[in-house]
Design a protein around this motif. Sequence first.
Motif, PDB file in Angstrom:
ATOM      1  N   ILE A 149      23.546  24.459  10.118  1.00  0.00           N
ATOM      2  CA  ILE A 149      23.059  23.359  11.105  1.00  0.00           C
ATOM      3  C   ILE A 149      22.027  24.136  11.902  1.00  0.00           C
ATOM      4  CG2 ILE A 149      23.815  22.537  13.102  1.00  0.00           C
ATOM      5  CD1 ILE A 149      26.584  22.234  12.180  1.00  0.00           C
ATOM      6  N   HIS A 150      21.860  25.458  12.291  1.00  0.00           N
ATOM      7  CA  HIS A 150      21.023  26.111  12.891  1.00  0.00           C
ATOM      8  C   HIS A 150      19.442  26.031  11.917  1.00  0.00           C
ATOM      9  CE1 HIS A 150      18.859  30.191  14.332  1.00  0.00           C
ATOM     10  NE2 HIS A 150      18.712  29.083  15.282  1.00  0.00           N
ATOM     11  N   THR A 157      33.040  24.676  18.865  1.00  0.00           N
ATOM     12  CA  THR A 157      32.670  26.116  18.773  1.00  0.00           C
ATOM     13  C   THR A 157      31.328  25.951  18.060  1.00  0.00           C
ATOM     14  OG1 THR A 157      35.098  26.493  18.039  1.00  0.00           O
ATOM     15  CG2 THR A 157      33.635  27.921  17.265  1.00  0.00           C
ATOM     16  N   ILE A 158      31.027  25.378  17.345  1.00  0.00           N
ATOM     17  CA  ILE A 158      29.741  25.230  16.395  1.00  0.00           C
ATOM     18  C   ILE A 158      28.483  24.883  17.470  1.00  0.00           C
ATOM     19  CG2 ILE A 158      28.182  24.044  15.089  1.00  0.00           C
ATOM     20  CD1 ILE A 158      30.039  26.473  13.568  1.00  0.00           C
ATOM     21  N   SER A 159      28.919  24.034  18.402  1.00  0.00           N
ATOM     22  CA  SER A 159      27.777  23.736  19.382  1.00  0.00           C
ATOM     23  C   SER A 159      27.544  24.634  20.186  1.00  0.00           C
ATOM     24  CB  SER A 159      28.300  22.186  20.182  1.00  0.00           C
ATOM     25  OG  SER A 159      28.569  21.276  19.296  1.00  0.00           O
ATOM     26  N   LYS A 160      28.637  25.479  21.033  1.00  0.00           N
ATOM     27  CA  LYS A 160      28.546  26.455  21.725  1.00  0.00           C
ATOM     28  C   LYS A 160      27.529  27.761  21.158  1.00  0.00           C
ATOM     29  CE  LYS A 160      32.740  26.274  23.837  1.00  0.00           C
ATOM     30  NZ  LYS A 160      34.447  26.852  23.942  1.00  0.00           N
ATOM     31  N   GLN A 161      27.887  27.899  19.868  1.00  0.00           N
ATOM     32  CA  GLN A 161      27.263  29.118  19.044  1.00  0.00           C
ATOM     33  C   GLN A 161      25.616  28.457  18.801  1.00  0.00           C
ATOM     34  OE1 GLN A 161      29.417  29.669  15.413  1.00  0.00           O
ATOM     35  NE2 GLN A 161      30.897  31.139  16.793  1.00  0.00           N
ATOM     36  N   LEU A 162      25.411  27.378  18.420  1.00  0.00           N
ATOM     37  CA  LEU A 162      24.131  26.867  18.110  1.00  0.00           C
ATOM     38  C   LEU A 162      23.347  26.637  19.535  1.00  0.00           C
ATOM     39  CD1 LEU A 162      21.989  25.384  16.189  1.00  0.00           C
ATOM     40  CD2 LEU A 162      23.157  23.275  16.941  1.00  0.00           C
ATOM     41  N   LEU A 169      18.161  15.612  16.275  1.00  0.00           N
ATOM     42  CA  LEU A 169      19.053  15.812  15.214  1.00  0.00           C
ATOM     43  C   LEU A 169      20.381  15.582  15.626  1.00  0.00           C
ATOM     44  CD1 LEU A 169      19.819  17.599  12.708  1.00  0.00           C
ATOM     45  CD2 LEU A 169      20.042  19.494  14.469  1.00  0.00           C
ATOM     46  N   LYS A 170      21.029  14.793  14.478  1.00  0.00           N
ATOM     47  CA  LYS A 170      22.448  14.238  14.501  1.00  0.00           C
ATOM     48  C   LYS A 170      23.293  14.793  13.424  1.00  0.00           C
ATOM     49  CE  LYS A 170      20.764   9.785  16.436  1.00  0.00           C
ATOM     50  NZ  LYS A 170      20.868   8.379  16.414  1.00  0.00           N
TER      51      LYS A 170
END
Length: 231
Positions: A215-216, A18-23, A142-143
Amino acid sequence: MNNITIAIDGYSSTGKSTISKQLAKALGYIYVDTGAMYRAVTLFAMQNDVLADTQNLIGLLPEIELKFVYNDDLGYAEMYLNGKNVEKEIRSLEVSRQVSKVAAIKAVRKKLVDLQQAMGKEKGIVMDGRDIGTVVFPDAELKIFMTASPETRAARRYKELLDKGEKVLYADVLKNVQERDYIDSHREVSPLRKAKDAIEFDNSDMGLKEQLERIHNYALRIIEKSNKKYR
């Protein structure tokens, strides 16, 4: 502007996808859900009755074609297995119960890691999974390593399955989360572990908006630093 590679690893049901898609959407980057790839191979093994026959599964790997196809209505890419959209099937609890075992097979990981590395050659990518920062892209700028308590993750997964109309018990979902944690962390090939240079991100008590903002901001700082370096 210089693009970077973003690797998001962590335990199951931490909301990585979910976060990866939004990012990826916020940055204008490509998003790759590696978990969907392992789930698709697992579904293939189930459909061909080779879950318990590793050698036969390995022999059938050349017959597996995986492709992400962007869905304009959804705003992200869906998983296609041999030309068929399997996005719904691969998210079932039945596949979840088996995916960690299939993902532990060395030949399966070799095939999929090669595909994943090819996808990220041009950078400008957000990829999530279990070994992105340690194996697939060890040099990612970025990890992030996402974590949350097993109970919190099970509750999220339980709600997600109920919302999809599946009849499941919370106790079964929690057991599955705990079993996957153990298998993912103890497998011989590419075990789940935090890269030394990864940011540990516990989202047990965070909403999606706060997670994305943090994260952004990490990503923007690194992108800015990269741009200054190459001016």
